[in-house]
Write an enzyme that holds these catalytic residues in place. Structure first.
Site, PDB file in Angstrom:
ATOM      1  NE  ARG A 183      -8.202   8.730  -2.566  1.00  0.00           N
ATOM      2  CZ  ARG A 183      -7.883  10.294  -2.342  1.00  0.00           C
ATOM      3  NH1 ARG A 183      -7.962  10.863  -1.750  1.00  0.00           N
ATOM      4  NH2 ARG A 183      -6.393   8.954  -2.072  1.00  0.00           N
ATOM      5  CE  LYS A 328      -8.350   4.825   0.125  1.00  0.00           C
ATOM      6  NZ  LYS A 328      -7.752   4.754  -0.487  1.00  0.00           N
ATOM      7  CG  HIS A 347      -4.605   3.659   3.143  1.00  0.00           C
ATOM      8  ND1 HIS A 347      -3.742   4.517   2.648  1.00  0.00           N
ATOM      9  CD2 HIS A 347      -5.750   3.465   2.480  1.00  0.00           C
ATOM     10  CE1 HIS A 347      -3.524   4.790   1.340  1.00  0.00           C
ATOM     11  NE2 HIS A 347      -5.199   3.915   1.203  1.00  0.00           N
ATOM     12  CB  SER A 365      -2.819   6.069  -4.005  1.00  0.00           C
ATOM     13  OG  SER A 365      -3.238   5.916  -5.395  1.00  0.00           O
ATOM     14  CE  LYS A 369      -3.358   1.396   0.151  1.00  0.00           C
ATOM     15  NZ  LYS A 369      -2.433   2.306  -0.786  1.00  0.00           N
ATOM     16  CB  THR A 370      -4.182  -3.538  -4.471  1.00  0.00           C
ATOM     17  OG1 THR A 370      -4.746  -2.315  -3.722  1.00  0.00           O
ATOM     18  CG2 THR A 370      -5.246  -4.273  -5.111  1.00  0.00           C
ATOM     19  CG  ASP A 384      -7.590   0.781   0.431  1.00  0.00           C
ATOM     20  OD1 ASP A 384      -6.476   0.712  -0.208  1.00  0.00           O
ATOM     21  OD2 ASP A 384      -8.923   1.350  -0.054  1.00  0.00           O
ATOM     22  NE  ARG A 449      -6.997   3.349  -8.862  1.00  0.00           N
ATOM     23  CZ  ARG A 449      -6.660   3.075  -7.501  1.00  0.00           C
ATOM     24  NH1 ARG A 449      -7.204   2.012  -7.276  1.00  0.00           N
ATOM     25  NH2 ARG A 449      -6.207   4.360  -6.928  1.00  0.00           N
TER      26      ARG A 449
HETATM   27  N1  LIG Z   1       8.435  -3.498  -7.139  1.00  0.00           N
HETATM   28  C1  LIG Z   1       7.219  -3.014  -6.528  1.00  0.00           C
HETATM   29  N2  LIG Z   1       6.295  -3.590  -5.691  1.00  0.00           N
HETATM   30  C2  LIG Z   1       4.597  -3.315  -5.890  1.00  0.00           C
HETATM   31  N3  LIG Z   1       4.370  -2.704  -6.956  1.00  0.00           N
HETATM   32  C3  LIG Z   1       4.830  -2.734  -8.016  1.00  0.00           C
HETATM   33  C4  LIG Z   1       6.504  -2.874  -7.696  1.00  0.00           C
HETATM   34  N4  LIG Z   1       6.831  -2.904  -9.641  1.00  0.00           N
HETATM   35  C5  LIG Z   1       6.454  -1.836 -10.132  1.00  0.00           C
HETATM   36  N5  LIG Z   1       4.500  -1.993  -9.471  1.00  0.00           N
HETATM   37  C6  LIG Z   1       3.053  -1.784  -9.690  1.00  0.00           C
HETATM   38  O1  LIG Z   1       2.996  -0.639  -8.852  1.00  0.00           O
HETATM   39  C7  LIG Z   1       1.138  -0.295  -8.676  1.00  0.00           C
HETATM   40  C8  LIG Z   1       0.971  -0.796  -6.460  1.00  0.00           C
HETATM   41  O2  LIG Z   1      -0.523  -0.581  -6.646  1.00  0.00           O
HETATM   42  P1  LIG Z   1      -1.199  -0.827  -5.578  1.00  0.00           P
HETATM   43  O3  LIG Z   1      -1.057  -2.733  -5.229  1.00  0.00           O
HETATM   44  O4  LIG Z   1      -2.315  -0.822  -6.337  1.00  0.00           O
HETATM   45  O5  LIG Z   1      -0.892   0.403  -4.856  1.00  0.00           O
HETATM   46  P2  LIG Z   1      -1.863   0.284  -3.109  1.00  0.00           P
HETATM   47  O6  LIG Z   1      -2.817  -0.752  -3.312  1.00  0.00           O
HETATM   48  O7  LIG Z   1      -1.470   1.040  -2.490  1.00  0.00           O
HETATM   49  O8  LIG Z   1      -2.684   2.174  -4.009  1.00  0.00           O
HETATM   50  C9  LIG Z   1       1.000  -1.611  -9.326  1.00  0.00           C
HETATM   51  O9  LIG Z   1       0.127  -1.515 -10.893  1.00  0.00           O
HETATM   52  C10 LIG Z   1       2.130  -2.577  -9.234  1.00  0.00           C
HETATM   53  O10 LIG Z   1       2.072  -3.759 -10.461  1.00  0.00           O
HETATM   54  C1  LIG Z   2      -8.982   4.604  -3.867  1.00  0.00           C
HETATM   55  C2  LIG Z   2      -7.597   4.626  -3.525  1.00  0.00           C
HETATM   56  O1  LIG Z   2      -6.739   3.617  -3.115  1.00  0.00           O
HETATM   57  P1  LIG Z   2      -5.138   3.455  -3.231  1.00  0.00           P
HETATM   58  O2  LIG Z   2      -4.634   4.354  -4.683  1.00  0.00           O
HETATM   59  O3  LIG Z   2      -4.845   3.684  -2.280  1.00  0.00           O
HETATM   60  O4  LIG Z   2      -5.708   1.595  -3.666  1.00  0.00           O
HETATM   61  C3  LIG Z   2      -6.880   5.725  -3.375  1.00  0.00           C
HETATM   62  O5  LIG Z   2      -6.537   5.920  -3.466  1.00  0.00           O
HETATM   63  O6  LIG Z   2      -8.029   6.421  -3.962  1.00  0.00           O
HETATM   64 CA   LIG Z   3      -4.743  -0.626  -4.056  1.00  0.00          CA
HETATM   65 MN   LIG Z   4      -5.406   2.512  -0.768  1.00  0.00          MN
END
Ligand SMILES: Nc1ncnc2c1ncn2[C@@H]1O[C@H](COP(=O)(O)OP(=O)(O)O)[C@@H](O)[C@H]1O
Ligand SMILES: C=C(OP(=O)(O)O)C(=O)O
Ligand SMILES: [Ca+2]
Ligand SMILES: [Mn+2]
Length: 665
Positions: A183, A328, A347, A365, A369-370, A384, A449
């Protein structure tokens, strides 16, 4: 078997000395009996086609009408509806300075017949304005509309017409988002008018960089002209928010099949019946992604501009093809529309246990969360974006957007398995021949992604709604390595950390971030909120209190030292921590209180080594630990200064309590 020249071939003994065996053309008598039992090529019914063209035309048939015609609905009503739909799309694509909408026609220009397309639906619109002398060339051409295509159709469009589109070995559509792989928050602009000047959060810390109405229209015209100049555009009509009372109708107009499939996956997909009765959208995105904004245009500081006009209910995207911008961008719109209805937009990820206990996962980010909301033992409500209303929680979206960097089948099996036919895979690297994706390859970007419909997760909760949350988990990826892996928070502490929104930005999701940097982002989503953070904070406090939710702070970042010397906490440990929160076991644990941040930390959690629960234990250099802790505490204090003058909630007691809940030294 190796041949004389060392070449490899199968079944070389089958070949005669002089090459392939001869084909027999005359039947031997003894073959005649057995022959009757053999299914011959010509024994089946011949196809009902006289020519190859006719044969090909048999292959595809029109989808059956989805809504049975009732007594009051004549075939003419269906024609009227189609007309209305095309008129609505034409109106969406209208230039604001010339004719009304363009001539639009449904379907792929590549498959149209030689004759002029029938545009009865829209051309009469032009007749309200008698044919004029200043009619433009654009009014003479047709814009082909690819309307709510299916994933299969979008695959074909992408593969035929968009460079960099490939099918991977698991069936996902690999694509490139172009020069922007994350972004561009600094290029976001919001129209400041009489209403938004008072309503929105402006100034220091706010994501809302102003632009005026006129400049918005300049960019809108630029985007619309670009889109109408194309032979075809994609139009998606979809929904946001699984709460039927607060559903928002969105239209996305874009130039790429990639964008259309991405939004097909990310927004809620209407049933054929819902699509037939879609009517006028509540909000429209014009995504002219590959076309830049004009840097001579007022307010433009780069070739990228993402412009939001709340009064017009429109968003324009110029100069970035990163699809996350649309997802977003709409989230920002919901952060405005929902609080106006007393609904809190969040969020956060969200999931639900077998007993109906709901947890929210807030975080910036890359904090998890995911990853953490996708839990094989729980129902996924969403990864999200959510709403918390009087009815409970609802997902805003219809899909998930997972990071793929270093994705492993073992650690994240549900996400791994969701990467199949229909999923958009952005910016990944794959083997040219086998099309196996190498998730460890960051050659294009760290921010690879996957966007997939939520039902690709086996235990998705459809419809994506749930009761009021029991646990509110704040995720922070602390690159300093001084925040405990988990702390139980008082309500005031929850508010303090919610308003602070601390994390270390890890490379990827935002343009220009190369190494972890400490950031504070109010409400764990300052880039998306529209109102002042205290508005959301007050609503969260009120809801948590009313429904008795417990707040937790979980550090998914470093342990045993800062980034560079320590290590990221193992995902398996974080999952155990989260399990203990869900089960209620952690509520019953024994706690001690940390210095500086005053966080309550448990002494034991099943499946987690006890020594890591207090970060003080994990650092070999105790002085370095204390210095780093003080440094982070100082950053928190400094960040919170701007909020000191704000009132939170009806009385100001909460504001004082919240301040006292921060680091003290
Ligand atoms: N202890 C941990 N807890 C959560 N995620 C972790 C951890 N260690 C490594 N990761 C990695 O960090 C990233 C978390 O990203 P994601 O779940 O997509 O975050 P968000 O959705 O909040 O943007 C993933 O690639 C995950 O595999
Ligand atoms: C799509 C997004 O979400 P996140 O990284 O929180 O999963 C972003 O922040 O661009
Ligand atoms: Ca996410
Ligand atoms: Mn997000």
């Amino acid at each position: 078997m190796a041949g004389e020249n060392g070449e490899f071939s199968f079944n070389s003994s089958f070949r005669g000395r002089n090459g392939l065996p001869k084909i027999q053309t005359h039947k031997k008598a003894e073959d005649a009996e057995t022959d009757k039992q053999i299914c011959h090529d010509d024994s089946a019914q011949p196809v009902k086609a006289q020519t190859l063209d006719e044969l090909h035309s048999l292959q595809r048939k029109k989808s059956a009408p989805t809504t049975p015609l009732t007594a009051t609905q004549t075939p003419f009503a269906e024609e009227d509806r189609q007309k209305q739909q095309l008129q609505s799309i034409s109106a969406s694509l209208a230039s604001l300075t010339r004719e009304t909408g363009p001539k639009v026609v449904k379907g792929d220009p590549a498959t149209r017949t030689a004759e002029t397309p029938r545009v009865s639906a829209v051309s009469h619109q032009h007749h309200h304005f008698a044919p004029t002398l200043n009619i433009s060339d654009s009014a003479l051409k047709f814009t082909h509309i690819l309307y709510n295509l299916s994933p299969a159709e979008l695959y074909e469009q992408a593969i035929k017409y968009e460079k960099g589109s490939f099918i991977t070995s698991s069936g996902a559509l690999a694509t490139l988002s172009g020069a922007k792989t994350g972004r561009s928050p600094r290029d976001k602009r919001v129209v400041k008018d009489e209403t938004t000047a008072d309503d929105l959060w402006w100034g220091k810390g706010s994501p809302n960089i102003e632009m005026d109405e006129h400049t918005f229209l300049v960019n809108r015209e630029r985007a619309v002209d670009y889109l109408c100049s194309l032979e075809k555009v994609f139009v998606n009509d979809q929904f946001l928010n699984w709460d039927p009372e607060h559903r928002i109708k969105v239209r996305i107009v874009s130039a790429r099949a990639y964008h259309s499939l991405f939004m097909h996956n990310m927004c809620i997909r209407p049933t054929p019946e819902e699509l037939e009765n879609f009517g006028t959208p509540d909000f429209t995105i014009y995504n002219a992604g590959q076309f830049p904004c004009n840097r001579y245009t007022h307010y433009m500081t780069s070739s990228t501009s993402i412009d939001l006009n709340l009064a017009r209910r429109e968003m324009v995207i110029l100069g970035t093809q990163y699809a996350g911008e649309m997802k977003k961008g709409l989230f920002g719109v919901m952060h405005y529309l929902m609080p106006k209805r007393q609904i809190l937009s969040l969020h956060s990820g969200c999931n639900m246990g077998k007993d109906g206990d709901v947890a929210l996962f807030f975080g910036l980010s890359g904090t998890g969360k995911t990853t953490l909301s996708t839990d094989h033992n729980r129902y996924l409500i969403g990864d999200d974006e959510h709403c918390w209303s009087e009815n409970g929680v609802s997902n805003i979206e219809g899909g998930c957007y997972a990071k793929c960097v270093d994705l492993s089948r073992e650690k994240e099996p549900d996400i791994w398995n969701a990467i199949k036919f229909g999923t958009v895979l952005e910016n990944v690297v794959f083997d040219e021949h086998t099309r196996e994706v190498d998730y460890s390859d960051k050659s294009v970007t760290e921010n690879t992604r996957a966007a997939y419909p939520i039902e690709f997760i086996p235990n998705a909760k459809i419809p994506c709604v749930g009761p009021h949350p029991k646990n509110v988990i704040l995720l922070a990826c602390d690159a300093f390595g001084v925040l405990p892996p988990v702390s139980k928070l008082s309500l005031a502490q929850t508010m303090y950390h919610f308003i602070s929104g601390y994390t270390a930005l890890v490379a990827g999701t935002e343009d220009g971030i190369k190494e972890p940097t400490a950031t504070f982002s109010a409400c764990f989503g300052a880039a998306f909120i529209m109102l002042h953070p205290t508005k959301y904070a007050a609503m969260l406090a009120e809801k948590m209190q009313k429904h008795g939710a417990t707040g937790w702070l979980v550090n998914t970042g470093w342990s045993g030292g800062s980034y560079g010397s320590g290590n990221r906490i193992k995902l398996a440990y974080t999952r155990k921590i989260i399990d203990a929160i869900h089960s209620g076991a952690l509520l019953e644990a024994n706690y001690t209180t940390t210095e500086i941040f005053g966080l309550e930390i448990p002494t034991e959690i099943e499946g987690v080594p006890s020594e890591i629960l207090d970060p003080a234990n994990t650092w070999s250099d105790k002085d370095a630990y204390k210095d780093t802790l003080l440094k982070l505490g100082g950053l928190f204090k400094k960040n919170f200064e701007v909020f000191l003058s704000y009132k939170i909630g009806a009385d100001n007691n909460l504001a004082e309590e919240i301040l006292a809940a921060g680091p003290t030294f």
